[in-house]
Motif scaffolding. Structure first.
Motif, PDB file in Angstrom:
ATOM      1  N   ILE A   1     -29.737 -23.461 -60.301  1.00  0.00           N
ATOM      2  CA  ILE A   1     -29.070 -22.527 -61.202  1.00  0.00           C
ATOM      3  C   ILE A   1     -30.128 -21.614 -61.812  1.00  0.00           C
ATOM      4  O   ILE A   1     -31.197 -22.064 -62.190  1.00  0.00           O
ATOM      5  CB  ILE A   1     -28.328 -23.257 -62.342  1.00  0.00           C
ATOM      6  CG1 ILE A   1     -27.334 -24.257 -61.769  1.00  0.00           C
ATOM      7  CG2 ILE A   1     -27.609 -22.266 -63.243  1.00  0.00           C
ATOM      8  CD1 ILE A   1     -26.634 -25.063 -62.814  1.00  0.00           C
TER       9      ILE A   1
ATOM     10  N   TYR B   1     -27.502 -30.087 -58.833  1.00  0.00           N
ATOM     11  CA  TYR B   1     -28.244 -28.994 -59.453  1.00  0.00           C
ATOM     12  C   TYR B   1     -29.696 -28.949 -59.008  1.00  0.00           C
ATOM     13  O   TYR B   1     -30.508 -28.248 -59.596  1.00  0.00           O
ATOM     14  CB  TYR B   1     -28.133 -29.093 -60.985  1.00  0.00           C
ATOM     15  CG  TYR B   1     -26.703 -28.924 -61.430  1.00  0.00           C
ATOM     16  CD1 TYR B   1     -26.077 -27.688 -61.323  1.00  0.00           C
ATOM     17  CD2 TYR B   1     -25.969 -30.004 -61.909  1.00  0.00           C
ATOM     18  CE1 TYR B   1     -24.752 -27.523 -61.699  1.00  0.00           C
ATOM     19  CE2 TYR B   1     -24.649 -29.850 -62.290  1.00  0.00           C
ATOM     20  CZ  TYR B   1     -24.037 -28.612 -62.179  1.00  0.00           C
ATOM     21  OH  TYR B   1     -22.733 -28.444 -62.543  1.00  0.00           O
TER      22      TYR B   1
ATOM     23  N   MET C   1     -22.509 -17.228 -60.006  1.00  0.00           N
ATOM     24  CA  MET C   1     -23.630 -17.951 -60.584  1.00  0.00           C
ATOM     25  C   MET C   1     -23.184 -18.666 -61.855  1.00  0.00           C
ATOM     26  O   MET C   1     -22.586 -18.058 -62.755  1.00  0.00           O
ATOM     27  CB  MET C   1     -24.760 -16.973 -60.923  1.00  0.00           C
ATOM     28  CG  MET C   1     -26.006 -17.654 -61.479  1.00  0.00           C
ATOM     29  SD  MET C   1     -26.826 -18.686 -60.240  1.00  0.00           S
ATOM     30  CE  MET C   1     -27.425 -17.394 -59.132  1.00  0.00           C
ATOM     31  N   GLN C   2     -23.398 -19.944 -61.953  1.00  0.00           N
ATOM     32  CA  GLN C   2     -23.017 -20.686 -63.135  1.00  0.00           C
ATOM     33  C   GLN C   2     -23.963 -20.373 -64.283  1.00  0.00           C
ATOM     34  O   GLN C   2     -25.130 -20.098 -64.097  1.00  0.00           O
ATOM     35  CB  GLN C   2     -23.025 -22.189 -62.861  1.00  0.00           C
ATOM     36  CG  GLN C   2     -21.905 -22.618 -61.930  1.00  0.00           C
ATOM     37  CD  GLN C   2     -22.080 -24.046 -61.502  1.00  0.00           C
ATOM     38  OE1 GLN C   2     -23.021 -24.362 -60.818  1.00  0.00           O
ATOM     39  NE2 GLN C   2     -21.171 -24.905 -61.908  1.00  0.00           N
TER      40      GLN C   2
ATOM     41  N   VAL D   1     -26.013 -21.384 -67.654  1.00  0.00           N
ATOM     42  CA  VAL D   1     -26.629 -22.535 -68.290  1.00  0.00           C
ATOM     43  C   VAL D   1     -26.804 -22.260 -69.766  1.00  0.00           C
ATOM     44  O   VAL D   1     -27.326 -21.219 -70.156  1.00  0.00           O
ATOM     45  CB  VAL D   1     -28.008 -22.845 -67.678  1.00  0.00           C
ATOM     46  CG1 VAL D   1     -28.645 -24.031 -68.375  1.00  0.00           C
ATOM     47  CG2 VAL D   1     -27.846 -23.139 -66.197  1.00  0.00           C
TER      48      VAL D   1
ATOM     49  N   LYS E   1     -31.775 -20.067 -64.663  1.00  0.00           N
ATOM     50  CA  LYS E   1     -31.804 -20.297 -66.101  1.00  0.00           C
ATOM     51  C   LYS E   1     -32.028 -18.973 -66.828  1.00  0.00           C
ATOM     52  O   LYS E   1     -32.884 -18.184 -66.449  1.00  0.00           O
ATOM     53  CB  LYS E   1     -32.921 -21.295 -66.450  1.00  0.00           C
ATOM     54  CG  LYS E   1     -32.628 -22.682 -65.927  1.00  0.00           C
ATOM     55  CD  LYS E   1     -33.741 -23.639 -66.246  1.00  0.00           C
ATOM     56  CE  LYS E   1     -34.967 -23.361 -65.419  1.00  0.00           C
ATOM     57  NZ  LYS E   1     -36.011 -24.381 -65.614  1.00  0.00           N
TER      58      LYS E   1
ATOM     59  N   GLU F   1     -21.817 -30.911 -67.429  1.00  0.00           N
ATOM     60  CA  GLU F   1     -20.978 -29.941 -66.741  1.00  0.00           C
ATOM     61  C   GLU F   1     -19.635 -29.887 -67.453  1.00  0.00           C
ATOM     62  O   GLU F   1     -18.883 -30.868 -67.476  1.00  0.00           O
ATOM     63  CB  GLU F   1     -20.794 -30.338 -65.282  1.00  0.00           C
ATOM     64  CG  GLU F   1     -20.035 -29.326 -64.450  1.00  0.00           C
ATOM     65  CD  GLU F   1     -19.895 -29.792 -63.015  1.00  0.00           C
ATOM     66  OE1 GLU F   1     -18.747 -30.054 -62.597  1.00  0.00           O
ATOM     67  OE2 GLU F   1     -20.926 -29.904 -62.324  1.00  0.00           O
TER      68      GLU F   1
END
Length: 295
Positions: free
Chosen positions: A280, A65, A1-2, A4, A282, A234
């Motif tokens: 994503i 996204y 998971m990216q 933020v 948050k 990014e």
């Protein structure tokens, strides 16, 4: 998971309490719409798969996204948009900015503003709506962002990519924000920009809140009270940084730093009915660390 990172959490002390302002002379005054842009909770995100399936593959980068909403999604050569037929303008426009895309021989002198024939005649704006209105045909996806192709630049001149914009704002502070977004491509792996209008309530003399905005021309094109621009950066590290801006549709002193117009991302979501970066998760602790009051 990216992960933020909200840029609001990185801007302590820059005066976020005046993020949305209407300027009178040299002295900024608090905007009476500000109450809507604070202390807003996170909300669930939609499934974007169905709408994304309608987009051709080479434009999918802008959708990396997720889509802010699923209604009336259209793809152009240089951007993806959701059209609002009631207001005769876009609800949002997303662009993917890259150094290569900003370079090229496309010339805006070869472009002309034009009606969007893909929109029903009842629901689209015309050039005559803007004539003598006192408002510029303000680009949402900026023409200068798409010099890589004349067709790409031409597509930014559809009136469905335009909103009535105060000339002083369009030609000065808003233009400065667009230039800043282009400059960010030098320092980030990818830059995604989502832009759109806002129609915010205002307290009147009777103490009640009203949503009130002007319309222009025979087609009653809605004049936004404000504009938002959500910049998604990014990083090479994989982190994703959000820089959400709101400016009033009024003259803005260019000397006011852009940081003064930063607001929490949730505030734009609440005001616009949109949801940003839904692909994503948050992190509430990061995004809610600062409100407009700087607390």
């Amino acid at each position: 998971m990216q992960r933020v990172v909200s840029v609001v959490s990185l801007t302590v002390g820059v005066g976020l309490g005046a993020a949305v302002v209407r300027l009178y002379g040299d002295s900024p005054a608090p905007d009476t719409h500000r109450g809507l842009l604070s202390r807003v909770p996170l909300v669930p995100v939609p499934n974007v798969q169905a709408a994304a399936s309608e987009l051709v593959p080479h434009r999918m980068a802008a959708m990396k996204y997720g889509l802010p909403s699923l209604a009336n999604v259209k793809s152009r050569e240089s951007y993806v948009t959701s059209y609002d037929p009631r207001n005769r303008t876009a609800a949002w426009v997303i662009e993917h900015l890259t150094p290569d895309g900003l370079a090229g021989s496309a010339d805006r002198k070869c472009c002309e503003f034009k009606e969007d024939d893909s929109v029903h005649a009842y629901h689209r704006a015309s050039n005559t709506d803007y004539k003598g209105s006192g408002f510029d045909r303000g680009h949402l996806a900026a023409a200068a962002n798409h010099k890589w192709s004349q067709k790409a630049m031409d597509d930014t001149f559809y009136l469905s990519n335009v909103s009535p914009q105060n000339p002083h704002l369009n030609q000065n502070a808003w233009n400065g924000l667009e230039k800043y977004c282009r400059a960010l491509t030098k320092f980030n792996k990818n830059v995604f920009v989502c832009t759109g209008p806002l129609y915010l309530p205002k307290e009147e003399s009777d103490g009640k809140m009203y949503v009130k905005y002007q319309v222009i021309g025979k087609n009653h094109v809605a004049v936004p009270t404000h504009f938002f621009k959500v910049v998604i950066l990014e990083k090479a590290s994989g982190e994703v940084e959000l820089r959400p801006y709101v400016m009033p549709n009024a003259p803005v002193d260019e000397k006011v730093p852009l940081e003064r117009f930063l607001v929490p991302i949730e505030s734009i979501e609440r005001a616009s009915g949109l949801l940003f970066v839904p692909n994503i998760m948050k992190r509430t602790s990061t995004l809610k660390s600062i409100t407009l009051g700087g607390k």
